[in-house]
Design a protein around this motif. Structure first.
Motif, short mmCIF file in Angstrom:
data_model
loop_
_atom_site.label_atom_id
_atom_site.label_comp_id
_atom_site.label_asym_id
_atom_site.label_seq_id
_atom_site.Cartn_x
_atom_site.Cartn_y
_atom_site.Cartn_z
N VAL A 136 0.90 -1.14 -0.15
CA VAL A 136 0.04 0.15 -0.08
C VAL A 136 0.79 1.24 -0.25
CG1 VAL A 136 -1.70 1.26 1.14
CG2 VAL A 136 -2.01 -1.33 1.42
N GLN A 137 0.67 2.11 -1.03
CA GLN A 137 1.34 3.39 -0.93
C GLN A 137 0.47 4.56 -0.46
OE1 GLN A 137 1.05 1.48 -4.19
NE2 GLN A 137 2.81 0.52 -3.38
N LEU A 138 1.19 5.30 0.21
CA LEU A 138 0.51 6.41 1.13
C LEU A 138 1.11 7.73 0.81
CD1 LEU A 138 -0.08 4.70 4.65
CD2 LEU A 138 -1.65 4.99 2.70
N VAL A 139 0.39 8.95 0.45
CA VAL A 139 0.84 10.07 0.09
C VAL A 139 -0.01 11.14 0.93
CG1 VAL A 139 1.34 11.89 -1.48
CG2 VAL A 139 1.59 9.47 -2.06
N GLU A 140 0.72 11.80 1.79
CA GLU A 140 0.14 12.72 2.80
C GLU A 140 0.16 14.09 2.06
OE1 GLU A 140 2.31 10.17 5.76
OE2 GLU A 140 2.76 10.97 3.77
N SER A 141 -0.89 15.39 2.25
CA SER A 141 -0.75 16.63 1.66
C SER A 141 -1.48 17.30 2.71
CB SER A 141 -1.37 16.50 0.23
OG SER A 141 -2.45 16.02 0.07
N GLY A 142 -1.41 18.71 2.48
CA GLY A 142 -1.99 19.50 3.27
C GLY A 142 -1.43 20.26 4.55
N GLY A 143 -0.30 20.08 4.67
CA GLY A 143 0.58 20.55 5.70
C GLY A 143 1.07 21.93 5.33
N GLY A 144 1.42 22.71 6.29
CA GLY A 144 1.73 24.26 6.17
C GLY A 144 1.94 24.92 7.36
N LEU A 145 1.94 26.25 6.99
CA LEU A 145 2.30 27.24 8.35
C LEU A 145 0.96 27.64 8.57
CD1 LEU A 145 4.02 28.73 10.20
CD2 LEU A 145 4.64 30.39 8.33
N VAL A 146 0.34 27.75 9.79
CA VAL A 146 -0.78 28.34 10.44
C VAL A 146 -0.50 29.17 11.62
CG1 VAL A 146 -1.64 26.10 11.13
CG2 VAL A 146 -3.26 27.91 10.52
N GLN A 147 -1.30 29.87 11.96
CA GLN A 147 -1.42 30.68 13.17
C GLN A 147 -1.95 29.94 14.22
OE1 GLN A 147 -2.36 34.88 12.76
NE2 GLN A 147 -0.48 35.45 12.48
N ALA A 148 -1.74 30.15 15.62
CA ALA A 148 -2.56 29.53 16.66
C ALA A 148 -3.79 29.75 16.72
CB ALA A 148 -1.88 29.88 18.05
N GLY A 149 -4.87 28.96 16.68
CA GLY A 149 -6.19 28.92 16.79
C GLY A 149 -6.80 28.54 15.23
N GLY A 150 -5.68 28.55 14.45
CA GLY A 150 -6.40 28.35 12.81
C GLY A 150 -6.69 26.79 12.73
N SER A 151 -6.86 26.65 11.35
CA SER A 151 -7.10 25.23 11.05
C SER A 151 -6.46 24.68 9.95
CB SER A 151 -8.75 25.09 10.75
OG SER A 151 -9.61 25.44 11.74
N LEU A 152 -6.21 23.37 9.80
CA LEU A 152 -5.62 22.73 8.33
C LEU A 152 -6.41 21.56 8.13
CD1 LEU A 152 -1.79 23.17 9.00
CD2 LEU A 152 -3.27 24.15 7.11
N ARG A 153 -6.28 20.91 6.87
CA ARG A 153 -6.99 19.84 6.75
C ARG A 153 -5.82 18.81 5.89
NH1 ARG A 153 -12.12 17.26 3.20
NH2 ARG A 153 -10.72 17.99 1.51
N LEU A 154 -5.43 17.76 6.56
CA LEU A 154 -4.56 16.89 6.11
C LEU A 154 -5.33 15.88 5.08
CD1 LEU A 154 -2.00 16.49 8.93
CD2 LEU A 154 -2.21 18.32 7.21
N SER A 155 -4.72 15.33 4.07
CA SER A 155 -5.10 14.15 3.33
C SER A 155 -4.23 13.31 3.26
CB SER A 155 -5.60 14.89 1.87
OG SER A 155 -6.52 15.89 1.88
N CYS A 156 -4.55 11.96 3.02
CA CYS A 156 -3.84 11.04 2.82
C CYS A 156 -4.27 10.05 1.81
CB CYS A 156 -3.51 9.97 4.19
SG CYS A 156 -2.60 8.50 4.23
N ALA A 157 -3.79 9.91 0.63
CA ALA A 157 -4.38 9.35 -0.42
C ALA A 157 -3.41 7.93 -0.55
CB ALA A 157 -4.00 10.06 -1.67
N ALA A 158 -4.34 6.59 -0.53
CA ALA A 158 -3.91 5.77 -0.53
C ALA A 158 -3.98 4.95 -1.97
CB ALA A 158 -4.54 4.56 0.54
N SER A 159 -2.93 4.26 -2.33
CA SER A 159 -2.87 3.31 -3.34
C SER A 159 -2.40 1.94 -3.39
CB SER A 159 -2.38 4.13 -4.69
OG SER A 159 -1.07 4.29 -4.38
N GLY A 160 -2.49 1.04 -4.40
CA GLY A 160 -2.22 -0.52 -4.19
C GLY A 160 -3.07 -1.10 -3.81
N ARG A 161 -2.56 -1.85 -2.67
CA ARG A 161 -3.72 -2.80 -2.21
C ARG A 161 -4.70 -2.40 -1.13
NH1 ARG A 161 -2.47 -8.69 -3.47
NH2 ARG A 161 -3.10 -9.13 -1.40
#
Length: 125
Positions: free
Chosen positions: A2-27
């Motif tokens: 199974v291959q996994l690729v994360e995305s969505g990280g970054g720099l944000v101020q305290a109190g802020g929000s982010l959404r991370l994604s993890c795309a899976a491929s393979g089995r």
């Protein structure tokens, strides 16, 4: 495999929000549970949250409960980590991982078979 690729990280101020994604491929059909872990500089990699691939069972670390939400989109083979009310102590590299064997100890790194490369999350104060 199974291959996994994360995305969505970054720099944000305290109190802020982010959404991370993890795309899976393979089995991906062999995946039972997908988890998110994080590792801050000089610290051990720690459990954040996990979700079963076909069910609705979710588990969170106490440090993120009520602020983070894990979810999945089976049609897209993607798992998300919605992070709200971010704090400087949430700064870390975030990794997703797959457990193929429905292990009991879901918070342990050793319970996961495949890992992504990680995505950096930095929360400024």
């Amino acid at each position: 495999q199974v291959q996994l690729v994360e995305s969505g990280g970054g720099l944000v101020q305290a109190g802020g929000s982010l959404r991370l994604s993890c795309a899976a491929s393979g089995r991906t059909f062999s995946a039972y549970r997908l988890g998110w872990f994080r590792q801050a500089p000089g610290k051990e990699r720690e459990f954040v949250a996990c979700i079963t691939w076909r069910g609705e069972n979710t588990i969170y670390a106490d440090s993120v409960k009520g602020r983070f939400t894990i979810s999945r989109d089976n049609a897209k083979n993607t798992v998300y980590l919605q992070m709200n009310s971010l704090k400087p102590e949430d700064t870390a590299v975030y990794y997703c991982a797959v457990d193929q064997s429905a292990r009991i100890w879901v918070r342990l790194r050793s319970s996961y078979d495949y890992w992504g490369q990680g995505t950096q999350v930095t929360v400024s104060s």
